[in-house]
Design an enzyme around this catalytic site. Structure first.
Site, PDB file in Angstrom:
ATOM      1  N   HIS A  21       4.771 -15.610  24.958  1.00  0.00           N
ATOM      2  CA  HIS A  21       5.538 -14.954  26.015  1.00  0.00           C
ATOM      3  C   HIS A  21       4.697 -14.814  27.279  1.00  0.00           C
ATOM      4  CE1 HIS A  21       7.681 -13.653  22.314  1.00  0.00           C
ATOM      5  NE2 HIS A  21       8.708 -13.978  23.070  1.00  0.00           N
ATOM      6  N   TYR A  60      19.483 -17.395  25.261  1.00  0.00           N
ATOM      7  CA  TYR A  60      19.360 -16.751  26.562  1.00  0.00           C
ATOM      8  C   TYR A  60      17.968 -16.985  27.140  1.00  0.00           C
ATOM      9  CZ  TYR A  60      16.384 -13.122  24.639  1.00  0.00           C
ATOM     10  OH  TYR A  60      15.335 -12.466  24.059  1.00  0.00           O
ATOM     11  N   GLU A 120      14.912 -17.910  24.418  1.00  0.00           N
ATOM     12  CA  GLU A 120      15.113 -17.990  22.975  1.00  0.00           C
ATOM     13  C   GLU A 120      16.467 -18.568  22.587  1.00  0.00           C
ATOM     14  OE1 GLU A 120      12.331 -14.259  21.595  1.00  0.00           O
ATOM     15  OE2 GLU A 120      14.467 -13.876  21.808  1.00  0.00           O
TER      16      GLU A 120
END
Length: 192
Positions: free
Chosen positions: A37, A116, A128
């Site tokens: 991330h 999304y 993801e």
């Protein structure tokens, strides 16, 4: 010959892996979760789960303020990433135990094609392919404080209204998912 010093069934210190996906959502490898991330998060595999109690109320959780993305924001009951080769159902049950101290039952995939991409205030991206499940729990959660700051059982309709009227207070994925789940007319009977 390799000898393991760990007791059978003991946790290892191997990093948690996430499954990377191509544009057609096919697995193309894996990478440690700790570094996935960023401001350029690659598409990867995840799941979300909405847990109801035996009265049909929905469990909402507030993310711990120490979380990298959307710290302190209210969201769905539990979410996470399947390990390489791990079936979704096993991953959901594993994360429910780890994050919430809950055993879940009656697991049903409700939004199999949900995906999304969202950017939080710090610039970290979520990107993801994230099928959405519902489940039932027979007890209150006992959450891991590193994952969950607060929790509440709420009526499904109240959660849908909250997401629609105050989307800034709810994670972007939960806003989208609650809207889509409400279109399925799940409401209080979501897990029955």
């Amino acid at each position: 010959m390799t000898t393991s010093l760990a007791a059978p069934g003991a946790e290892t210190s191997a990093p948690e892996l996430v499954v990377l996906l191509d544009e057609q959502r096919r697995p193309v490898g894996s990478t440690p979760k700790a570094g996935v991330h960023t401001s350029e998060t690659p598409l990867h595999l995840a799941f979300s789960c909405y847990v109801s109690d035996t009265r049909g109320r929905l469990l909402l959780t507030r993310r711990a303020v120490s979380k990298l993305t959307w710290p302190g924001v209210w969201t769905n009951s539990v979410c996470g990433h399947p390990a390489p080769g791990e079936p979704f159902e096993d991953a959901v049950r594993r994360r429910a135990r780890q994050e919430l101290g809950l055993e879940v039952r009656d697991l049903v995939e409700r939004l199999p094609d949900f995906a999304y991409r969202a950017v939080d205030a710090s610039g970290v991206v979520e990107n993801e392919f994230c099928p959405v499940f519902t489940a039932v729990a027979d007890a209150d959660p006992v959450p891991d404080p590193d994952e969950v700051a607060e929790w509440a059982w709420v009526e499904w309709d109240d959660a849908v209204v909250l997401a629609a009227r105050t989307p800034f207070a709810i994670s972007p994925w939960a806003v989208l998912q609650l809207g889509q789940l409400s279109q399925l007319e799940l409401g209080a009977g979501a897990t029955r």
